[in-house]
Structures are given as C-alpha cells and as structure tokens.
Design an enzyme around this catalytic site. Structure first.
Site, PDB file in Angstrom:
ATOM      1  N   SER A  97       0.943  -1.038   0.004  1.00  0.00           N
ATOM      2  CA  SER A  97       0.027  -0.155   0.183  1.00  0.00           C
ATOM      3  C   SER A  97       0.924   1.436   0.122  1.00  0.00           C
ATOM      4  O   SER A  97       1.976   1.146   0.617  1.00  0.00           O
ATOM      5  CB  SER A  97      -1.041   0.020   1.233  1.00  0.00           C
ATOM      6  OG  SER A  97      -1.573   1.186   1.480  1.00  0.00           O
TER       7      SER A  97
ATOM      8  N   TYR B  30      -1.223  -0.825  10.108  1.00  0.00           N
ATOM      9  CA  TYR B  30      -0.954  -0.803   8.701  1.00  0.00           C
ATOM     10  C   TYR B  30       0.063  -0.575   8.143  1.00  0.00           C
ATOM     11  O   TYR B  30       0.888  -1.297   7.286  1.00  0.00           O
ATOM     12  CB  TYR B  30      -2.261  -0.404   8.096  1.00  0.00           C
ATOM     13  CG  TYR B  30      -2.711  -0.876   6.834  1.00  0.00           C
ATOM     14  CD1 TYR B  30      -3.520  -1.901   6.397  1.00  0.00           C
ATOM     15  CD2 TYR B  30      -2.400   0.238   5.724  1.00  0.00           C
ATOM     16  CE1 TYR B  30      -4.002  -2.016   5.135  1.00  0.00           C
ATOM     17  CE2 TYR B  30      -2.891   0.044   4.288  1.00  0.00           C
ATOM     18  CZ  TYR B  30      -3.564  -1.189   4.114  1.00  0.00           C
ATOM     19  OH  TYR B  30      -4.088  -1.495   2.847  1.00  0.00           O
TER      20      TYR B  30
HETATM   21  P1  NAP Z   1     -11.363  -5.946   0.732  1.00  0.00           P
HETATM   22  O1  NAP Z   1     -12.282  -5.362  -0.225  1.00  0.00           O
HETATM   23  O2  NAP Z   1     -11.633  -5.750   2.444  1.00  0.00           O
HETATM   24  O3  NAP Z   1     -11.258  -7.621   0.730  1.00  0.00           O
HETATM   25  C1  NAP Z   1     -10.227  -8.131   1.584  1.00  0.00           C
HETATM   26  C2  NAP Z   1     -10.053  -9.476   1.351  1.00  0.00           C
HETATM   27  O4  NAP Z   1      -9.072  -9.991   2.017  1.00  0.00           O
HETATM   28  C3  NAP Z   1     -11.403 -10.445   1.245  1.00  0.00           C
HETATM   29  O5  NAP Z   1     -11.256 -11.552   0.292  1.00  0.00           O
HETATM   30  C4  NAP Z   1     -11.102 -11.183   2.579  1.00  0.00           C
HETATM   31  O6  NAP Z   1     -11.751 -12.408   2.842  1.00  0.00           O
HETATM   32  C5  NAP Z   1      -9.674 -11.502   2.544  1.00  0.00           C
HETATM   33  N1  NAP Z   1      -9.230 -11.560   3.949  1.00  0.00           N
HETATM   34  C6  NAP Z   1      -8.992 -10.772   5.089  1.00  0.00           C
HETATM   35  N2  NAP Z   1      -8.252 -11.362   6.201  1.00  0.00           N
HETATM   36  C7  NAP Z   1      -8.117 -12.646   5.652  1.00  0.00           C
HETATM   37  C8  NAP Z   1      -7.679 -13.465   6.472  1.00  0.00           C
HETATM   38  N3  NAP Z   1      -7.103 -13.595   7.749  1.00  0.00           N
HETATM   39  N4  NAP Z   1      -7.355 -14.854   5.659  1.00  0.00           N
HETATM   40  C9  NAP Z   1      -7.923 -14.928   4.307  1.00  0.00           C
HETATM   41  N5  NAP Z   1      -8.343 -14.005   3.668  1.00  0.00           N
HETATM   42  C10 NAP Z   1      -8.552 -12.742   4.593  1.00  0.00           C
HETATM   43  O7  NAP Z   1      -9.950  -5.282   0.585  1.00  0.00           O
HETATM   44  P2  NAP Z   1      -9.353  -4.949  -0.926  1.00  0.00           P
HETATM   45  O8  NAP Z   1      -9.529  -3.261  -0.774  1.00  0.00           O
HETATM   46  O9  NAP Z   1      -9.697  -5.604  -1.887  1.00  0.00           O
HETATM   47  O10 NAP Z   1      -7.524  -4.934  -0.283  1.00  0.00           O
HETATM   48  C11 NAP Z   1      -6.895  -6.064  -0.887  1.00  0.00           C
HETATM   49  C12 NAP Z   1      -5.583  -5.605  -0.688  1.00  0.00           C
HETATM   50  O11 NAP Z   1      -4.965  -4.442  -1.146  1.00  0.00           O
HETATM   51  C13 NAP Z   1      -5.359  -5.791   1.061  1.00  0.00           C
HETATM   52  O12 NAP Z   1      -4.022  -6.269   1.313  1.00  0.00           O
HETATM   53  C14 NAP Z   1      -5.424  -4.079   1.317  1.00  0.00           C
HETATM   54  O13 NAP Z   1      -4.425  -3.860   2.390  1.00  0.00           O
HETATM   55  C15 NAP Z   1      -4.816  -4.028  -0.146  1.00  0.00           C
HETATM   56  N6  NAP Z   1      -4.849  -2.388  -0.369  1.00  0.00           N
HETATM   57  C16 NAP Z   1      -6.076  -1.802  -0.712  1.00  0.00           C
HETATM   58  C17 NAP Z   1      -6.252  -0.466  -0.870  1.00  0.00           C
HETATM   59  C18 NAP Z   1      -7.647   0.193  -1.191  1.00  0.00           C
HETATM   60  O14 NAP Z   1      -8.010   1.332  -1.158  1.00  0.00           O
HETATM   61  N7  NAP Z   1      -8.769  -0.646  -1.363  1.00  0.00           N
HETATM   62  C19 NAP Z   1      -5.240   0.214  -0.857  1.00  0.00           C
HETATM   63  C20 NAP Z   1      -3.973   0.046  -0.681  1.00  0.00           C
HETATM   64  C21 NAP Z   1      -3.891  -1.474  -0.449  1.00  0.00           C
HETATM   65  P3  NAP Z   1     -13.343 -12.342   3.197  1.00  0.00           P
HETATM   66  O15 NAP Z   1     -14.202 -12.040   1.946  1.00  0.00           O
HETATM   67  O16 NAP Z   1     -13.659 -13.994   3.591  1.00  0.00           O
HETATM   68  O17 NAP Z   1     -13.570 -11.519   4.384  1.00  0.00           O
END
Ligand code: NAP
Length: 242
Positions: free
Chosen positions: A140, A153
């Site tokens: 991130s 984070y």
């Molecule tokens: P999201 O929509 O909240 O989805 C999170 C995903 O991670 C879900 O599939 C969830 O599974 C899974 N997960 C969470 N904890 C877990 C665990 N302990 N074991 C296995 N699976 C787990 O998040 P996102 O925005 O797509 O984020 C994906 C990645 O991108 C993350 O690493 C996040 O930090 C990074 N990121 C996101 C952003 C942003 O703006 N969205 C920015 C920078 C980085 P369930 O569906 O079963 O809960």
C-alpha cells in the site's frame, strides 16, 4: 496444471485479480477467510468467463491452518503446483497509536505480514524446484509513505516490502520473481467508510482507482514479459505519491 492462488480472492482487488489471471489461462485457487458467499460469486464469475476455479478457505494469519490447508491441497493434486501466488489478503483496523489496542496491532500484522510468510514459505519449494514462479504481494501507499492512524497497517505493509526485496534476491536465480504493488485508494469494501469526495480532491487523477486497474498491473507482473522485473515496488495511486 499450474495454478494461481489469490489470497483474499473473494472480494475487491482479489476478485478482480482472480478474473484477470483466469483470462491468462490459469486455474484459480480462491482463498478467503469468512465470506463464502462472496467467494462463491467470484468462482461463478471466473467460470462465466470460461475459466476454472476452486475455493480454498483458510485464515492466512493462522500458520497451522494455512499449512494444513495447503498440504491437503497438494496431497489431492500430486501432479499440480501453484506457479503464481498473489498475497493480497489484508485488513485495516485504524486508530491513532495513542489509542491503539494490542489486538488492533497484532491482527493487522498477523494478516498482512505473517500471512505472507506462512503462505509463501509453504509454496516456495515447488516454484524453486520447477524453476519458475511469480509472487506478487499487495502492499500500500501506506507502507511507503506512512499514514496517520495506520501505524499497524503502515508497519505491516512496509515490512512486507522489505521481506519481498529479500526474497527476490533469494529466488532470482531460479526464475522466481517477487514484486510488490502499492495501491493508493481503490474502490473496494476496505475504503467504503472513507470520505471519497474529499479525498479524491488530493489525487492528481481526480478519482479512486478501480480493482481491475490493480489486477491489470498484477497480471503483467505474473506474465512471461515481466521476467526481468524482480524486487520492485510499483505504485498505482493516480499520482497521489511518488
Ligand atoms: P477488501 O475488499 O476488504 O477484501 C479483503 C479480502 O481479504 C477479502 O477477500 C477477505 O476475505 C480477505 N481476508 C481478510 N483477512 C483474511 C485472512 N485472515 N485470511 C484470508 N483472507 C483474508 O479489501 P481490498 O481493498 O480488496 O484489499 C486487498 C488488498 O489490497 C489488501 O491487502 C489491502 O491492504 C490492499 N490495499 C487496498 C487498498 C484500497 O484502497 N482498497 C489500498 C492499498 C492497499 P473475506 O471476504 O472472507 O472477508
């Protein structure tokens, strides 16, 4: 068969990555933690595009469970291996450090950093033996710049970047590349509580990114064309920070 495993593949960026890697011809292992309905929906979307997908639920933060699930998958697939690993599972539990509880610190570090370690260590051997592999870790902007309210984070994502750079040097000679993508604000469930209207005024591109845009970058890093890119951190943030 050479599979692609996407941790946190049920929703958001992970779902878009599953779809994109399926388009590249990979059968997909969709990992998730709790949201079976969302994981089933991702599976249907992959199959709707003519791809193949299996659900592989486990908590990446739990080393024992991760080992058991991956070992049993390998035992049931003696001829197959995971060639592309996308460590995408992550959570946010924001708090100013002065108010941050131990559980908030540990849950975020356990999911992002320890999860990366447990899954990658388990799958690395096949990649090194097969002399081909792609590991793409989702960090991130917060792990590069640091963001207030996100000491947990930012720390986990910064450590993920350090570990990726170390592993890239260990694995390079075996044609296993290890890279990091560092998104800014991407439209997913993770940011739905944020004030998008105000935040997007700070982004040179004037908008949040889409999960599909991150998935395209990850797909490129997974491709043969990216063979000479390793140990890199690639930002995808609309110009927010470079
Ligand atoms: P999201 O929509 O909240 O989805 C999170 C995903 O991670 C879900 O599939 C969830 O599974 C899974 N997960 C969470 N904890 C877990 C665990 N302990 N074991 C296995 N699976 C787990 O998040 P996102 O925005 O797509 O984020 C994906 C990645 O991108 C993350 O690493 C996040 O930090 C990074 N990121 C996101 C952003 C942003 O703006 N969205 C920015 C920078 C980085 P369930 O569906 O079963 O809960």
């Amino acid at each position: 068969m050479k599979y692609a495993l996407v941790t946190g593949g049920s929703r958001g960026i992970g779902r878009a990555v599953c779809l994109r890697l399926a388009e590249m011809g990979y059968p997909i292992l969709i990992n998730y933690h709790a949201n079976k309905e969302a994981a089933e929906a991702t599976k249907s979307l992959v199959e709707g595009k003519g791809g193949r997908a299996e659900l592989l639920p486990f908590n990446v933060a739990d080393g024992k469970e991760t080992d058991q699930r991956l070992t049993s998958w390998q035992e049931n697939h003696p001829e197959d291996s995971v060639a592309v690993l996308v460590n995408n599972a992550g959570i946010r539990l924001d708090s100013l450090m002065i108010f941050m509880q131990n559980a908030q610190w540990h849950s975020v570090v356990d999911t992002t950093l320890n999860g990366f370690f447990y899954v990658t260590r388990r799958l690395l051997k096949d990649m090194l033996t097969n002399r081909w592999g792609r590991i793409i870790n989702v960090a991130s902007l917060s792990g590069i710049k640091g963001l207030p309210g996100q000491a947990n984070y930012s720390a986990a994502k910064a450590a993920l970047i350090g570990a990726s750079k170390a592993l890239a040097q260990e694995a390079g000679a075996r044609k296993v590349t290890v890279n990091v993508v560092a998104p800014g604000f991407i439209e997913t469930d993770m940011v739905k509580d944020l004030d998008e209207k105000t935040l997007k005024t700070m982004i040179p591109a004037g908008r949040f990114g889409k999960p599909e845009e991150v998935a395209d970058l990850i797909a490129f890093l997974a491709s043969e064309q990216a063979a000479y890119i390793t140990g890199e951190v690639i930002s995808i943030n609309g110009g927010l920070y470079t």
